[in-house]
Design an enzyme around this catalytic site. Structure first.
Site, short mmCIF file in Angstrom:
data_model
loop_
_atom_site.label_atom_id
_atom_site.label_comp_id
_atom_site.label_asym_id
_atom_site.label_seq_id
_atom_site.Cartn_x
_atom_site.Cartn_y
_atom_site.Cartn_z
N SER A 95 56.87 36.98 -45.02
CA SER A 95 57.41 36.51 -46.30
C SER A 95 56.31 36.55 -47.36
O SER A 95 55.22 36.02 -47.13
CB SER A 95 57.91 35.08 -46.13
N ALA A 96 56.60 37.15 -48.52
CA ALA A 96 55.55 37.36 -49.53
C ALA A 96 54.97 36.05 -50.08
O ALA A 96 53.77 35.97 -50.36
CB ALA A 96 56.11 38.20 -50.68
N CYS A 126 60.89 22.05 -44.60
CA CYS A 126 62.32 22.07 -44.31
C CYS A 126 62.78 20.73 -43.74
O CYS A 126 63.84 20.25 -44.06
CB CYS A 126 62.65 23.17 -43.31
#
Ligand code: PLP
Length: 358
Positions: free
Chosen positions: A184-185, A304
């Site tokens: 993920s960038a 999260c």
């Protein structure tokens, strides 16, 4: 404000920002073309995407291809759902929800145990019908680095594919050998909203997102040249600065460990990415601490899980009690963190803990 939440996301590198600006494409520009159009502007945008693809691929082992997605969660969904249905998927107990929940939706899940140190031991048995093994490279909550090379060998011997979630590793250390690798960038100074799955040559996936058939038919939907250009630039800078970044993180880690000497470290000290300090103090009320230290951005577990009120599944998997898990905090730092940031944050956090009588 002091930002110490590098596992949740990282600041955009100036080089990535610069690379993106050109492809944002206002009405007077020639850079807003759809990279899937065959006219000149489309081909220009497609060329920018391919330059970035090479930059991202340069940090992977040879012999594979990069498929762009909207984030790592999407890449992981593509890997798990696209590689088949049914059977058994063996996953480490400390995987990110993107792996755990997608595996549950796709197959029978065999949880792989994790030691008190936060390491998933490859000596444990796999069920006979295992079709996919997923063990991440660096855990997002406690930073522990998994023995991925051994897991890859073990999956191969069992005739299963090996998926490695390298979201927290890519750009910081060499990525693990695997059949499929998700990244993920925004975790290494690229933009949010773009990720990728790397597929070893010969690994065939079924379509999960149907439509225009972009990305070799594996991920339909128009790509964003701006986000992808930023992703590519971030990968290039990460490759150029890997040693410098790692040395900087090491210096921050040493200082942070000294400053929090009285706190207990969660997870292995050495088999760990040192930009992740997950520590606990018995009796600490983390919610109160966070509200007393509003100008220090840190986490009470994974981004999260925090806010859910549930103790982290990772801290539970390494054997912490609910109380210990709930008295833990995660400080994440990296390229743009200064020693002064660490010192100031530690002073504020320790003063707030002292107010709690600790
Ligand atoms: N895997 C790990 C280890 C992560 O830390 C994260 C992000 O928190 C993800 C997957 C999901 O990444 P994304 O935000 O790109 O969907």
């Amino acid at each position: 404000m002091i930002y110490l939440d590098y596992q949740a996301t990282t600041p955009l590198a100036p080089e990535a920002r610069e690379a993106m600006l050109r492809w944002l494409g206002g009405p007077d520009s020639d850079t807003f073309g759809n990279p899937h159009s065959s006219h000149r502007m489309g081909r220009m945008a497609a060329a920018a995407v391919e330059v970035a693809r090479e930059q991202v691929a340069a940090l992977f082992p040879p012999g594979g291809r990069v498929i762009f997605t909207g984030c790592a969660t999407e890449a992981i969904n593509l890997a798990i759902l696209g590689s088949g249905s049914g059977g058994t998927v063996a996953v480490s107990a400390i995987e990110h929800a993107a792996v755990l929940d997608t595996a549950k939706a796709a197959a029978t899940v065999h949880p792989l145990a994790v030691s008190h140190d936060g390491i998933c031991d490859p000596a444990q048995a796999l069920p006979g019908d295992t079709r996919l093994v997923a063990v991440m490279q660096v855990n997002n909550e406690i930073g522990t680095v998994q023995p991925c090379a051994q897991w890859y060998r073990k999956a191969r011997q069992a005739g299963a594919l090996y998926l490695c979630d390298a979201v927290q590793a890519y750009g910081k250390m060499p990525v693990a050998e695997a059949d499929m690798i998700a990244i993920s960038a925004h975790k290494f100074h690229g933009p949010k909203g773009v990720g990728a799955i790397w597929l070893r040559d010969g690994v065939m996936l079924g379509e999960v997102q149907t439509g225009g058939g972009q990305e070799h038919g594996l991920r339909s939907g128009t790509l964003s040249p701006a986000l992808i250009a930023g992703f590519g630039a971030a990968a290039r800078v990460a490759a150029e600065r890997r040693e410098e970044d790692a040395a900087h993180v090491e210096a921050l880690w040493k200082r942070a460990r000294d400053l929090f000497a009285g706190w207990t470290l969660n997870g292995s000290e050495n088999q760990r990415w040192h930009g992740n300090l997950n520590i606990r103090l018995d009796g600490l009320d983390v919610n109160r601490l966070m509200s007393d230290c509003r100008n220090v951005m840190f986490s009470a577990g994974s981004a999260c899980a925090s806010g859910s009120g549930r103790p982290s599944h990772v801290l539970k998997a390494i054997g912490l009690s609910d109380r210990q898990a709930k008295s833990s905090i995660r400080l994440g730092f990296g390229r743009y963190t200064s020693l002064a940031d660490i010192e100031e944050a530690a002073a504020r956090i320790k003063a707030a803990a002292k107010e709690q009588g600790l």
